[in-house]
Design a protein around this motif. Structure first.
Motif, PDB file in Angstrom:
ATOM      1  N   LYS A   1     120.958   1.021   6.151  1.00 43.61           N
ATOM      2  CA  LYS A   1     119.743   1.755   7.120  1.00 43.61           C
ATOM      3  C   LYS A   1     119.453   3.172   6.545  1.00 43.61           C
ATOM      4  CE  LYS A   1     120.517  -0.377  11.728  1.00 43.61           C
ATOM      5  NZ  LYS A   1     120.935  -0.182  13.389  1.00 43.61           N
TER       6      LYS A   1
ATOM      7  N   ARG B   1     115.956   3.985   4.679  1.00 45.13           N
ATOM      8  CA  ARG B   1     115.203   5.272   5.354  1.00 45.13           C
ATOM      9  C   ARG B   1     114.986   6.351   4.107  1.00 45.13           C
ATOM     10  NH1 ARG B   1     118.240   5.346  11.079  1.00 45.13           N
ATOM     11  NH2 ARG B   1     116.663   3.649  12.106  1.00 45.13           N
TER      12      ARG B   1
ATOM     13  N   GLU C   1     104.865   8.217  10.507  1.00 47.00           N
ATOM     14  CA  GLU C   1     105.712   7.133  10.923  1.00 47.00           C
ATOM     15  C   GLU C   1     106.831   7.098   9.993  1.00 47.00           C
ATOM     16  OE1 GLU C   1     102.861   4.028  13.435  1.00 47.00           O
ATOM     17  OE2 GLU C   1     102.927   3.878  11.164  1.00 47.00           O
TER      18      GLU C   1
ATOM     19  N   SER D   1     109.046  10.213  10.612  1.00 41.78           N
ATOM     20  CA  SER D   1     109.931   9.909  12.042  1.00 41.78           C
ATOM     21  C   SER D   1     111.117   8.969  11.858  1.00 41.78           C
ATOM     22  CB  SER D   1     109.046   9.259  13.005  1.00 41.78           C
ATOM     23  OG  SER D   1     109.571   8.908  14.183  1.00 41.78           O
ATOM     24  N   GLU D   2     110.758   7.845  10.951  1.00 45.19           N
ATOM     25  CA  GLU D   2     111.843   6.998  10.705  1.00 45.19           C
ATOM     26  C   GLU D   2     113.080   7.623   9.791  1.00 45.19           C
ATOM     27  OE1 GLU D   2     113.835   3.554  11.180  1.00 45.19           O
ATOM     28  OE2 GLU D   2     111.987   4.173  11.935  1.00 45.19           O
TER      29      GLU D   2
ATOM     30  N   LYS E   1     115.403   9.827  11.673  1.00 39.09           N
ATOM     31  CA  LYS E   1     116.467   9.011  12.708  1.00 39.09           C
ATOM     32  C   LYS E   1     117.860   9.382  12.350  1.00 39.09           C
ATOM     33  CE  LYS E   1     113.405   5.680  14.768  1.00 39.09           C
ATOM     34  NZ  LYS E   1     113.293   4.389  14.944  1.00 39.09           N
TER      35      LYS E   1
ATOM     36  N   THR F   1     121.234   4.526  15.484  1.00 40.94           N
ATOM     37  CA  THR F   1     120.258   3.684  15.295  1.00 40.94           C
ATOM     38  C   THR F   1     120.058   2.867  14.070  1.00 40.94           C
ATOM     39  OG1 THR F   1     118.510   5.317  14.499  1.00 40.94           O
ATOM     40  CG2 THR F   1     118.502   4.921  16.763  1.00 40.94           C
TER      41      THR F   1
END
Length: 74
Positions: free
Chosen positions: A38, A42, A62, A65-66, A69, A74
């Protein structure tokens, strides 16, 4: 290249079809692998151009924002 953590456990441990459950160590390894995947994915989002982001249906905001994280939660 994304690797499915569950398939990795099955391939390495031979656990398939409910014969036996993977041990704590294997679950920890696959969880860590998933988190690092992940995080890498990202980070890769940040390197895409606006046109590439549009191709995958994301806007720059977007993607930011991702990227922001937490890779742990997450």
């Amino acid at each position: 290249m994304a690797i499915d953590a569950e398939k990795l456990v099955v391939a390495i441990s031979g656990v398939a079809g409910g014969k036996r459950k993977p041990g704590v160590l294997w679950r920890a390894v696959t969880a860590a692998w998933s988190h690092f995947e992940k995080r890498r994915s990202r980070r890769d989002l940040g390197e895409l151009t606006d046109d590439q982001l549009e191709d995958i249906g994301m806007t720059r905001s977007e993607a930011r924002s991702e990227i922001g994280k937490s890779w742990y939660w997450t």
